[in-house]
Scaffold this active site. Structure first.
Site, PDB file in Angstrom:
ATOM      1  N   HIS A 187      45.802  73.283  19.902  1.00  0.00           N
ATOM      2  CA  HIS A 187      46.745  72.218  19.559  1.00  0.00           C
ATOM      3  C   HIS A 187      47.731  72.713  18.510  1.00  0.00           C
ATOM      4  O   HIS A 187      47.346  73.342  17.535  1.00  0.00           O
ATOM      5  CB  HIS A 187      45.996  71.005  18.995  1.00  0.00           C
ATOM      6  N   ASP A 219      44.610  55.542  17.614  1.00  0.00           N
ATOM      7  CA  ASP A 219      45.604  56.424  17.009  1.00  0.00           C
ATOM      8  C   ASP A 219      47.020  55.980  17.344  1.00  0.00           C
ATOM      9  O   ASP A 219      47.885  55.972  16.473  1.00  0.00           O
ATOM     10  CB  ASP A 219      45.388  57.874  17.444  1.00  0.00           C
ATOM     11  N   ARG A 229      51.916  53.303  10.811  1.00  0.00           N
ATOM     12  CA  ARG A 229      52.191  54.236   9.707  1.00  0.00           C
ATOM     13  C   ARG A 229      53.663  54.614   9.674  1.00  0.00           C
ATOM     14  O   ARG A 229      54.265  54.781   8.611  1.00  0.00           O
ATOM     15  CB  ARG A 229      51.323  55.491   9.867  1.00  0.00           C
ATOM     16  N   SER A 271      44.219  61.642  12.933  1.00  0.00           N
ATOM     17  CA  SER A 271      45.067  61.334  14.095  1.00  0.00           C
ATOM     18  C   SER A 271      45.032  62.485  15.094  1.00  0.00           C
ATOM     19  O   SER A 271      44.755  62.293  16.286  1.00  0.00           O
ATOM     20  CB  SER A 271      46.496  61.081  13.586  1.00  0.00           C
ATOM     21  N   LYS A 307      42.486  62.726  18.918  1.00  0.00           N
ATOM     22  CA  LYS A 307      43.004  62.962  20.268  1.00  0.00           C
ATOM     23  C   LYS A 307      42.386  64.212  20.880  1.00  0.00           C
ATOM     24  O   LYS A 307      42.028  64.241  22.058  1.00  0.00           O
ATOM     25  CB  LYS A 307      44.530  63.106  20.222  1.00  0.00           C
TER      26      LYS A 307
HETATM   27  N1  URA Z   1      50.909  64.334  14.668  1.00  0.00           N
HETATM   28  C1  URA Z   1      49.924  63.474  15.002  1.00  0.00           C
HETATM   29  O1  URA Z   1      49.415  63.521  16.109  1.00  0.00           O
HETATM   30  N2  URA Z   1      49.544  62.551  14.097  1.00  0.00           N
HETATM   31  C2  URA Z   1      50.075  62.464  12.877  1.00  0.00           C
HETATM   32  O2  URA Z   1      49.666  61.616  12.106  1.00  0.00           O
HETATM   33  C3  URA Z   1      51.100  63.357  12.537  1.00  0.00           C
HETATM   34  C4  URA Z   1      51.492  64.289  13.452  1.00  0.00           C
END
Ligand code: URA
Ligand code: CA
Length: 442
Positions: free
Chosen positions: A82, A161, A168, A183, A187
């Protein structure tokens, strides 16, 4: 349990139990806890932070808020990668077939581009006919038969998320390390891989502008992964300039084909070898990084990684003809060179503005439902630390609209700072974190 009491507890610096975090996250997804309460709690986390165990539990609650992909039908150790997002970050297009060519299964779910950063799915759609949605069993079967598949991430993964991120974004609580770390990791962990390599970008084109912030984020994410039972390694890599040359979908797909052919920009090749070597070691394919790098470099140079890309593209509905004849990729009608106004050193580049210029041309989205133009984008010909002469091309613009071309040219010109001092750009690989402690790479 009441949301009010949990907000107060966090505001006073307390630490939550798993039950409390599940109450908050499940309640929020179910609509029983209001946006304003979750916003207040996020702000409390922003100021008070989270402890290590608590952060792992928050991530677990977010993972459990939705579907968890079951990859147990795929033989072998599945390692995912990632990136925290950058400009011209073409790595997945190279890495997925490259790692698969070494015999390690890659079952990857990727996203689309938003804002100044691009997305792997859009880049893959530059291969005519490529399908980014496959039925679940087809996805598993494809990885078992050819070792690689890359598809779109569904909305069912970590729905908490998506909701929390939207909140946010409008309450000034995005840039909290625990909230970013949970976050990202929720995922990835819900996507089912056994182990994870994180590419944490550092610099003016990245979320984390400074190395110490990026290192803190990397450490928190590695700790979450390890606490939830997945081996996790993070690399800190330079994003104070675009990666490779190409920024834009078909241009990046073409660049990936070049790297997979043993050519292409050296920085993109090096980064893919480093990320890939860490994936191979986590998969148990090699004991040490050197041997893994060597196997991968051979596969770039002997055509097997490129052949794997063609297998993947044809398995997912494409013809793969662009791989033999890159002239078949979508191409823009207009070309324009942005030239150096004076001789000197490229002292710095406003990397985000390079990404925004590509977006303005149509390569990216400002809203989720914008339609993109696969052909347009930029070829970056000069990077920080490089000497340039007056009139030399800094960036080549590929556009389909004259007015957008002119706007992008102005933006790109302003993004370059040329001076008389030779600068010190970040090294491509600026650090590596495993088991929660940052060990700088020489
Ligand atoms: N990328 C994400 O997936 N989440 C965040 O909070 C910031 C960047
Ligand atoms: Ca690139």
């Amino acid at each position: 349990m009441r949301a009010y009491d949990l907000i107060l507890k966090k505001r006073q610096g307390g630490s939550h139990s798993l039950e409390e975090l599940k109450f908050l996250i499940d309640g929020y997804v179910a609509g029983d806890i209001a946006d304003y309460q979750m916003a207040a709690w996020s702000m409390a986390v922003f100021f008070r932070g989270m402890e290590e165990q608590e952060l792992a539990w928050l991530t677990q609650a977010m993972v459990e808020s939705g579907q968890q992909v079951d990859l147990s039908g795929i033989q072998g150790i599945k390692v995912d990668k990632h990136s925290t997002g950058g400009v011209g970050d073409t790595t997945t297009l190279v890495l997925a077939p490259l790692v698969a060519s070494a015999g390690v299964p890659v079952a990857k779910m990727s996203g689309r581009g938003l804002g100044h950063t691009g997305g792997t799915l859009d880049k893959l759609e530059s291969f005519q006919g490529f399908k980014t949605q496959l039925p679940a069993q087809h996805f598993i079967d494809q990885v078992n038969s050819i070792k690689v598949a890359v598809i779109g991430q569904t909305e069912k993964i970590a729905p908490a998320d998506g909701l929390l991120y939207g909140l946010r974004d409008v309450t000034a609580t995005v840039d909290s390390v625990p909230l970013i770390a949970s976050s990202v990791m929720s995922k990835k962990l819900a996507s089912g891989a056994d182990a994870l390599v994180l590419d944490v970008k550092v610099g003016n084109g990245a979320f984390m502008k400074q190395k110490d912030q990026a290192l803190e984020l990397a450490r928190e994410m590695v700790k979450i992964g390890e606490n939830l039972g997945r081996r996790t390694v993070a690399l800190l890599t330079a994003m104070d300039r675009p990666l490779g040359c190409a920024v834009g979908n078909a241009l990046e797909a073409r660049e990936a084909v070049e790297v997979l052919s043993g050519e292409g920009p050296d920085d993109l090749r090096q980064l893919c070898l480093e990320l890939g070597a860490n994936m191979l070691v986590l998969a148990g394919q090699h004991e040490d990084l050197d041997a893994a790098r060597q196997q991968l470099a051979n596969n770039l140079d002997n055509g097997s990684a490129l052949a794997k890309l063609k297998e993947m593209v044809t398995a997912q509905g494409g013809s793969g003809r662009e791989i033999d004849d890159p002239g078949l990729f979508p191409a823009a009608k207009l070309r324009h060179s942005v030239m150096a106004a004076e001789s000197g050193w490229v002292e710095s580049v406003e990397t985000t503005d390079i990404g925004l210029a590509a977006q303005l041309l149509g390569a990216g989205r400002s809203r989720k439902d914008d339609i993109i133009d696969l052909a347009v984008g930029l070829l970056v010909k000069a990077k920080p630390g490089q000497r340039v002469e007056k009139g030399q091309t800094l960036v080549e613009i590929h556009a389909n609209d004259q007015q957008k071309l002119e706007e992008a040219a102005a933006m790109v010109g302003a993004a370059y700072h040329i001076g008389q001092e030779q600068p010190q750009p970040l090294p491509l690989i600026c650090g590596r974190v495993s088991h929660g402690d940052g060990s700088p790479v020489p």
